[in-house]
Write a protein that holds these residues in place. Structure first.
Motif, short mmCIF file in Angstrom:
data_model
loop_
_atom_site.label_atom_id
_atom_site.label_comp_id
_atom_site.label_asym_id
_atom_site.label_seq_id
_atom_site.Cartn_x
_atom_site.Cartn_y
_atom_site.Cartn_z
N LEU A 212 0.82 -1.22 0.00
CA LEU A 212 0.00 0.00 0.00
C LEU A 212 0.85 1.27 0.00
N SER A 259 -9.79 -2.49 6.79
CA SER A 259 -9.11 -1.28 6.30
C SER A 259 -8.11 -1.64 5.21
N ALA A 263 -8.48 -0.46 1.24
CA ALA A 263 -7.38 0.30 0.63
C ALA A 263 -6.83 -0.41 -0.60
N GLU A 264 -6.70 -1.74 -0.52
CA GLU A 264 -6.18 -2.50 -1.66
C GLU A 264 -7.13 -2.44 -2.85
N ARG A 266 -9.21 -0.14 -3.60
CA ARG A 266 -9.27 1.21 -4.18
C ARG A 266 -7.94 1.64 -4.78
N TYR A 268 -5.10 2.20 -3.27
CA TYR A 268 -4.45 3.24 -2.46
C TYR A 268 -2.95 3.01 -2.42
N CYS A 269 -2.18 4.07 -2.53
CA CYS A 269 -0.72 4.01 -2.39
C CYS A 269 -0.25 5.28 -1.71
N LEU A 270 0.36 5.13 -0.55
CA LEU A 270 0.70 6.31 0.25
C LEU A 270 1.86 7.09 -0.34
N ARG A 272 3.93 7.56 -3.50
CA ARG A 272 4.13 7.30 -4.93
C ARG A 272 5.36 8.00 -5.48
#
Length: 474
Positions: A212, A259, A263-264, A266, A268-270, A272
């Motif tokens: 993530l 959670s 996140a996976e 969607r 999500y990547c904090l 990048r």
């Protein structure tokens, strides 16, 4: 006793098999042999087994059921800790928190053997984590993680089944914490995907956090925080009903996995991009203005100066030994500032740490009368200081300062001690320690930007030490 001998025997067996696996990469079936040998020795020779099971009240399980169950459960705990050893410091930090809770509960209920084993493990882990936290210089391997899991399982069973059987039989869920639900979730995902249950995959929580976009140390600190919550609940709720403890454990675990799954799905990547771009995504308005960008550091510097000089000015009393010590420190700092060939940033840092200790001692032991009834102001001050420090780190792309997972563990342990302290004197000492931790991190962040001896830190130290010396001797 037979239990102690069998425990030591089990540790040696797991160490040998673990080192063998680290050197030769044994298959999981060979590792199981070592695990079962170690566990069977403790259960059948040491006579340690689960007799009180959740949801059956005060009834005890017969040995024919309790002992095989204990063997399977302990082997499961060994593998849970072993599989959690996927990031630097992760298995060590998780087990350290669990051993801390076990040691405290054993102390309360007179479990001397449990407390000795747990404290020995805590000491070994703390020394090891100094070099195992990210970026790690040494690794524990299977020789370490298996021994940790085995030892943790043994002391938890011993605590809840023999030292104090009145404790909730479901308490081991909280004491062992996240590794248990993590490995169960991994087995579920492997079975769902038609994979071998024992073949290594990247389905563990720490793997999913990395996917993530969390950095290595961020993933470890997130897991530490969840584990800390579990063991704190174990300390605070030792006699609660099995249903409540199980529900709490499953609820928190469900929140973690839900959670992660959301996140996976969607995407999500904090993280990048580069650090500066990361910050610009999170704080675009602030980073567009250089003055606002520098504000957290200014708040940090001003806040530390106010506290140190304020402590020297407002302390109800300054003991003479503190005053004489302040004179010595004052002479050292003056020499560093006024004699350029003797300038030494390391010595300035050392003197600053000692001076902070004096300031915290004075403000805590000799507070002004008007502050005694207004303690919330001190809590508010330190909350602002910690927030400013966090923002200063996050909003400054060039700083090399980072809070490590080991730092977080130190803070968690200090908070635990403050929560469990029922003695006023011990509570005061813990509060002093928490203040010094916050100020040490703050001053370290400030000193990283210092380029000469003549700076705000040395000026603040000179003013504070002069005030302490004058007030103590005049």
């Amino acid at each position: 006793t037979p239990l102690v001998y069998s425990f030591i025997f089990g540790c040696v067996v797991l160490l040998v098999f673990g080192v063998w696996d680290d050197a030769k990469e044994l298959g999981h079936y060979v590792k199981f042999v070592g695990q079962f040998v170690a566990v069977i020795a403790v259960v059948y020779f040491g006579d340690l087994y689960v007799a009180h099971f959740p949801y059956i009240g005060l009834e005890t399980l017969p040995e024919s059921i309790g002992k095989p169950f204990t063997v399977i459960a302990l082997v499961g705990v060994i593998n849970a800790l072993n599989h959690s050893d996927g990031l630097d410091g992760l298995a060590g930090g998780e087990s350290l928190l669990s051993f801390g809770a076990v040691a405290y509960l054993a102390y309360l209920y007179g479990g001397l053997n449990v407390m000795i084993i747990a404290c020995a493990m805590i000491g070994g882990i703390f020394g090891f984590l100094r070099f195992n936290s990210h970026p790690a210089r040494v690794f524990m391997g299977d020789g370490g993680s298996q021994v940790l899991g085995f030892s943790l399982g043994v002391v938890v069973v011993l605590l809840t089944q023999e030292v104090n059987p009145v404790l909730s039989p479901a308490l081991p869920l909280l004491l062992i914490g996240l590794p248990v639900i993590d490995i169960l979730a991994v087995f579920f995902l492997r079975a769902k995907g038609g994979m071998n249950l024992f073949r290594a995959t990247k389905n563990h929580i720490h793997h999913r956090l990395l996917e993530l976009g969390f950095h290595h140390y961020e993933s470890v600190m997130i897991i530490y925080s969840v584990q800390a919550f579990f063991v704190l609940c174990a300390i605070l709720l030792p006699y609660e009903s099995d249903i409540l403890i199980t529900a709490l454990y499953l609820l928190v675990s469900a929140l973690v996995f839900i959670s992660l799954t959301i996140a996976e799905r969607r995407g999500y990547c904090l993280h990048r991009t580069s650090r500066a771009a990361q910050n610009s995504i999170a704080l675009p308005a602030l980073l567009s203005d250089k003055r606002l960008l520098a504000l957290p550091m200014q708040v940090l510097q001003t806040g530390v100066s106010i506290f140190l000089i304020g402590a020297a000015l407002t302390a109800a009393e300054v003991p003479k030994d503190i005053a004489f010590s302040a004179i010595l420190l004052l002479m050292i700092i003056a020499t560093l500032v006024l004699v350029p060939p003797l300038a030494n940033l390391f010595l300035l840092r050392l003197v600053t740490y000692v001076s902070i200790g004096f300031a915290v001692y004075l403000s805590t032991s000799y507070p002004p009368f008007w502050l005694v009834e207004q303690r919330y102001l001190v809590f508010l001050y330190f909350a602002v200081l910690v927030a400013a420090g966090f923002l200063a780190v996050r909003m400054s792309p060039e700083t090399s300062f980072q809070i490590s997972p080991l730092d977080l563990l130190v803070v968690i342990v200090a908070i635990f001690i403050s929560i469990i302290s029922d003695d006023i004197e011990r509570s005061a000492l813990t509060w002093m320690a928490l203040q010094m931790i916050a100020l040490f991190y703050a001053i370290e962040l400030i000193l990283q930007r210092v380029k000469s001896m003549r700076n705000r830190v040395s000026g603040t130290m000179l003013a504070m030490l002069s005030l302490i010396a004058a007030r103590g001797l005049l």
